[in-house]
Motif scaffolding. Structure first.
Motif, mmCIF file in Angstrom:
data_model
loop_
_atom_site.group_PDB
_atom_site.id
_atom_site.type_symbol
_atom_site.label_atom_id
_atom_site.label_comp_id
_atom_site.label_asym_id
_atom_site.label_seq_id
_atom_site.Cartn_x
_atom_site.Cartn_y
_atom_site.Cartn_z
ATOM 1 N N GLY A 138 24.398 -69.983 10.840
ATOM 2 C CA GLY A 138 25.762 -70.061 11.360
ATOM 3 C C GLY A 138 26.308 -68.704 11.708
ATOM 4 O O GLY A 138 25.615 -67.686 11.673
ATOM 5 N N ARG A 139 27.580 -68.693 12.047
ATOM 6 C CA ARG A 139 28.308 -67.463 12.340
ATOM 7 C C ARG A 139 28.978 -66.996 11.054
ATOM 8 O O ARG A 139 29.712 -67.747 10.419
ATOM 9 N N ALA A 299 14.884 -64.022 8.962
ATOM 10 C CA ALA A 299 15.496 -65.034 9.830
ATOM 11 C C ALA A 299 16.905 -64.610 10.232
ATOM 12 O O ALA A 299 17.316 -64.810 11.378
ATOM 13 N N SER A 300 17.668 -64.028 9.295
ATOM 14 C CA SER A 300 19.025 -63.579 9.624
ATOM 15 C C SER A 300 19.008 -62.522 10.714
ATOM 16 O O SER A 300 19.834 -62.550 11.642
ATOM 17 N N ALA A 301 18.077 -61.579 10.624
ATOM 18 C CA ALA A 301 17.996 -60.535 11.648
ATOM 19 C C ALA A 301 17.677 -61.144 13.011
ATOM 20 O O ALA A 301 18.270 -60.758 14.031
ATOM 21 N N GLU A 302 16.752 -62.087 13.044
ATOM 22 C CA GLU A 302 16.400 -62.716 14.316
ATOM 23 C C GLU A 302 17.558 -63.555 14.850
ATOM 24 O O GLU A 302 17.868 -63.530 16.051
ATOM 25 N N VAL A 303 18.212 -64.306 13.969
ATOM 26 C CA VAL A 303 19.339 -65.142 14.386
ATOM 27 C C VAL A 303 20.423 -64.281 15.019
ATOM 28 O O VAL A 303 20.972 -64.609 16.086
ATOM 29 N N ASP A 304 20.749 -63.168 14.386
ATOM 30 C CA ASP A 304 21.802 -62.310 14.918
ATOM 31 C C ASP A 304 21.422 -61.740 16.285
ATOM 32 O O ASP A 304 22.266 -61.646 17.185
ATOM 33 N N SER A 305 20.159 -61.373 16.459
ATOM 34 C CA SER A 305 19.745 -60.821 17.757
ATOM 35 C C SER A 305 19.785 -61.888 18.853
ATOM 36 O O SER A 305 20.199 -61.609 19.990
ATOM 37 N N PRO A 328 28.833 -62.218 14.092
ATOM 38 C CA PRO A 328 27.383 -62.120 13.874
ATOM 39 C C PRO A 328 26.793 -63.409 13.314
ATOM 40 O O PRO A 328 27.497 -64.223 12.700
ATOM 41 N N GLY A 329 25.496 -63.589 13.549
ATOM 42 C CA GLY A 329 24.779 -64.750 13.029
ATOM 43 C C GLY A 329 24.084 -64.419 11.725
ATOM 44 O O GLY A 329 23.775 -63.261 11.428
ATOM 45 N N ARG A 330 23.826 -65.467 10.946
ATOM 46 C CA ARG A 330 23.190 -65.252 9.652
ATOM 47 C C ARG A 330 22.504 -66.528 9.207
ATOM 48 O O ARG A 330 22.888 -67.638 9.613
ATOM 49 N N ALA A 331 21.486 -66.387 8.369
ATOM 50 C CA ALA A 331 20.792 -67.532 7.770
ATOM 51 C C ALA A 331 20.830 -67.386 6.260
ATOM 52 O O ALA A 331 20.440 -66.343 5.726
#
Length: 884
Positions: A138-139, A299-305, A328-331
């Motif tokens: 999510g955000r 996963a959080s780093a990829e989601v945010d990018s 920003p996005g996060r997992a």
């Protein structure tokens, strides 16, 4: 074989102790008789022969002890003796013993109950396959996970490398399910076909959704939860393939989910999403399964990018003059996300009950300390007869452990009662099915043992404070520990007061918070209002006119019910939260700026029924229908923010996104502000329109998110109107279910339900702890009076007035309370800052709250001193002066 025989002999000796003791006595007597006969044969008299026989045989007691050690487990035999002695000792003072067990039971029971809730949230794994591999995407904003858009999901699904599979779901909302018995309002969720594979849950019956069923215009199918299958369809094994009507449209049942999954899920009915996933509205929840070897951080780093790419495209399309703020996005793990919304509340309560348990331990230690002081002479005699310090300490710890075990057993029963009450009070569905499980019982056992050791140390250490000679010289009629024991007990009382200060101050903050919330003006009249949500069947949305006709007919039917004064409807009730639509204000300085605005679709008479006043312009009229000029009414917050000069009437509002040709409304009036989003949030700008003047696309868009809310004003004191309302509205369409009617006062009160629940529980824990503290002060002051009887007698003999004696005792108790308050304030100043998120219009370090807590504890201390003070006044000086 010999080892086995020895083991059996020892076990037999352990459980057949009476028979073993009789056998030992018989053998001892046999050997003594033989020795007596031997010495009589040598010419000694019977008396001299008996003495010689005993001299040669040696100590019978030592021989019997050695025999017992060889014929049973010595340490278990000793433990059994300690337990029996502890039972006899505790039985001599049944009142004090029952009081200690009750205090420990309350403390342990409360901790067991709150631990059960913590266990359900944090320790019990989600009913998924490899639940630690499932994450929520999510955000991330202000420490909270926010929903995402279809474009976020599409970007993640197509380009992810760290996630094995990705799925999304759209809202939790009610739907109408037509069953053979009656139509039901059922919570549902729309999901993509990857949903069940991603979380790792296979249907118990049938199958999950197929890819072709998840495409726009695909087949209408559904999957049932286990609870819905058993409740509505009586666990019919032939349910697969059956046609049911959902919101008036036929659907085919293709699967039934397992019971373990259904117990934790909010939804009872699952439908395929069937979306193009091209929109930008943020009402979607993304679940994903980590790829092998991937971590949540990766996963959080990829989601945010990936979300940054989506945000860059949105920023380019943003309207000129409209600022774009990237989130920003996060997992995070699904387990953490599921516990996130109520983790802090349960941890707060766990901290409160831990303080309560510690106070119970201190109070029990205080009582045991008094008992130990009275037993100093007994312990000294046992030491003089050869008992070691370790043996005496073990005996005292056995008594305390027995108390804690009994307290733990009572705590299990009280914990069950606490869990039942807390589950009913809980505002969260997931916490309403908590029960005592093995994990909670293990926790209770561990806490009981730890508590027994904790409060048993004080009397064990105190038992050897005095020397052996000094202890034996103490008069048995006096409390032997003297001033040293009094000082120890005063320290324990000060610690109790300090801990209780934290609870009382915390409870006071929540009481003030609830009062502050209740003092906020709602902006409308809640009296005598009944409300009920209703999800419209699809056939009601064939045209706007068909919708308006149905509303008018249903309203007319309900108005004919005796006791009903008026009826209205809206898409969102005050205090229910936000519902936004994108709009533009062409008559402002930024005409091209698109804004998300609070939007309410309603009947012409909704303001009248709710008691909302028009302050400028006009109210809606029955003539505001399709084809008439489109009129909007705004609230005062809207007028203040966008037209501070007061020229709001006649200005235009343009609705966008839902129509290719924007719809333009003219502002015809201004209505009073209403707390649309609850009392704790500022009044937002809001727009009100009549349902009959909206295009069908907008109406369908509104009802894809929310349901109709009926508002019925009834005469004061009218009873039994709800069944008649349901029958009247249902007579138009038997397949159209109504959710249960409730009062508007209940809706308003529910906005502070969490704070009220926390206030009730924390106040209850603080009240119980305060009673324990008062009991500790009472016991300490009574002990002080017993020590100072001669001093009090001398004072009274020399002319001291009763109020002077009472002042001495009360002042002594007050000094302990004040010392505890000073320590407690320092800790509470820090501890209550953790409650900031629960407070409203109040600081955690509010001086008035701390002063109130101090006054309550001082009053409790003074009242606790009253009993010992009255006892002191009844002392006869002559008798006290004659005491040794």
């Amino acid at each position: 074989m010999d080892s086995l025989n020895e083991l059996l002999q020892r076990l037999t000796g352990l459980f057949l102790s009476k028979q073993a003791n009789r056998r030992i006595a018989e053998e001892t007597e046999f050997h003594l008789r033989m020795l007596r006969d031997k010495y009589r044969a040598q010419g000694l008299s019977d008396h001299d022969a008996a003495i010689a026989a005993r001299r040669e045989f040696g100590s019978t007691a030592r021989m019997q002890e050695d025999y017992r050690a060889q014929s049973s487990f010595g340490w278990m035999d000793t433990l059994r003796g300690d337990v029996l002695y502890a039972v006899r000792t505790l039985g001599k003072t049944p009142g004090i013993t029952a009081l200690m067990i009750l205090m420990l039971g309350l403390g342990i029971g409360a901790n067991t109950a709150i631990f059960s809730f913590l266990s359900e949230l944090l320790l019990r794994p989600l009913p998924y396959r490899d639940p630690d591999r499932v994450v929520v995407v999510g955000r991330w904003r202000n420490g909270t996970m926010w929903a995402t858009s279809p474009r976020d999901f599409a970007a993640l699904r197509d380009k992810t490398q760290t996630l094995e599979s990705v799925t999304t779901s759209f809202l939790y909302r009610g739907v109408n399910l037509e069953t053979a018995a009656e139509p039901r309002h059922v919570p549902s969720i729309h999901v993509t076909h990857e949903y069940f594979r991603t979380i790792g849950v296979a249907p118990q019956l049938g199958r999950a959704f197929l890819p072709e069923e998840d495409k726009p215009g695909g087949p209408h199918v559904t999957v049932l939860s286990y609870s819905l299958w058993t409740d509505a369809y009586q666990s019919d094994a032939n349910i697969l393939g059956r046609q049911v009507r959902i919101n008036g449209a036929p659907h085919t049942i293709v699967g039934v989910l397992p019971e373990a999954f259904s117990a934790r899920a909010r939804a009872k009915l699952y439908l395929p999403l069937q979306s193009t996933l091209r929109g930008t509205d943020t009402n979607y929840t993304i679940l994903a399964r980590l790829a092998p070897g991937a971590t949540a951080e990766q996963a959080s780093a990829e989601v945010d990018s990936l979300f940054a790419v989506v945000d860059a495209e949105r920023a380019q399309r943003a309207t000129k003059g409209q600022p774009f703020v990237r989130t920003p996005g996060r997992a995070i793990s699904a387990q953490e996300d599921s516990a996130g919304e109520f983790r802090s509340q349960v941890l707060l309560l766990f901290g409160a009950v831990s303080v309560m348990l510690f106070v119970a331990c201190l109070n029990t230690a205080n009582l045991l300390l008094a008992r130990s002081a009275a037993r100093t002479r007994e312990i000294a005699i046992r030491c003089a007869l050869g008992a070691g310090r370790g043996r005496i300490t073990r005996q005292l710890l056995t008594e305390s452990l027995m108390l804690s075990v009994l307290g733990g057993l009572s705590g299990i029963g009280l914990g069950h009662l606490f869990i039942t009450g807390l589950a009913r009070l809980s505002p969260y569905d997931v916490l309403r099915h908590v029960s005592l499980d093995q994990r909670a019982l293990v926790f209770t056992a561990a806490v009981s043992i730890l508590v027994g050791l904790l409060f048993g140390l004080a009397p064990a250490l105190h038992a050897f404070r005095l020397g052996l000679g000094e202890s034996l010289q103490q008069n048995a009629t006096r409390v032997s520990a003297g001033r040293g024991t009094l000082m120890s007990r005063q320290v324990l009382v000060i610690a109790q007061v300090a801990l209780c200060t934290i609870l009382v101050a915390g409870a006071g903050l929540l009481v003030r918070t609830v009062l502050n919330i209740r003092s906020v003006s709602t902006g409308f009249d809640t009296r005598n209002l009944l409300v009920s949500p209703m999800v419209l069947n699809a056939d009601k949305l064939e045209s706007v006119q068909a919708l308006v006709n149905y509303y008018e007919q249903a309203s007319r039917q309900m108005r004919e019910v005796p006791g009903v004064l008026d009826v209205a409807y809206t898409n969102q009730l005050p205090y229910e939260g936000q519902f936004n639509l994108p709009i533009e204000l062409p008559d402002t300085a930024t005409p091209d700026r698109t804004m998300s605005m609070q939007f309410r679709m309603q009947s012409p008479d909704t303001f009248r029924v709710l008691g909302m006043k028009i302050v400028r312009g006009r109210d809606f009229a029955q003539s505001d229908t399709t084809g008439a000029p489109q009129i909007a009414i705004v609230n005062e917050a809207f007028a203040r923010q966008f037209y501070p000069q007061g020229d709001v009437l006649g200005k235009r509002i343009t609705m966008k996104n839902y129509l290719k040709v924007p719809d333009v409304f003219t502002i015809g009036g201004v209505v009073t502000d209403v707390r649309e989003m609850g009392p704790k949030r500022p009044v937002p700008p809001a727009i009100y329109v009549v349902a009959g003047q909206l295009p069908l696309t907008v109406v369908k868009g509104v009802f894809s998110f929310v349901s109709t809310k009926w508002i019925v004003k009834v005469q004061p004191g009218v009873n039994n109107v709800i069944p008649q309302l349901r029958r009247a509205a249902g007579s138009l369409d038997p397949s159209q279910p109504f959710v249960e009617f409730t009062s508007m006062d209940t809706v308003v009160a529910s906005s502070a339900r969490l704070e009220r629940v926390l206030m009730t529980l924390l106040a209850a824990f603080a009240g119980l702890t305060l009673l324990m503290v008062a009991a500790g002060i009472y016991g300490t002051m009574a002990y002080m009076v017993s020590l100072r009887k001669q001093e009090i007698g001398i004072r009274m003999a020399l002319g001291a007035r009763p109020r002077d004696v009472m002042a001495i005792i009360v002042a002594s108790g007050a000094r302990q309370v004040i010392a505890g308050l000073m320590i407690g304030f320092a800790v509470a100043w820090w501890a209550t800052k953790w409650m900031t998120t629960f407070l409203f219009q109040l600081k955690a370090t509010d001086p008035a709250n701390l002063a109130t807590a101090a006054a309550i504890l001082l009053l409790a201390g003074v009242l606790a001193c009253a009993g010992p003070a009255r006892t002191a006044l009844k002392l006869a000086p002559i008798k006290t002066l004659r005491m040794d």
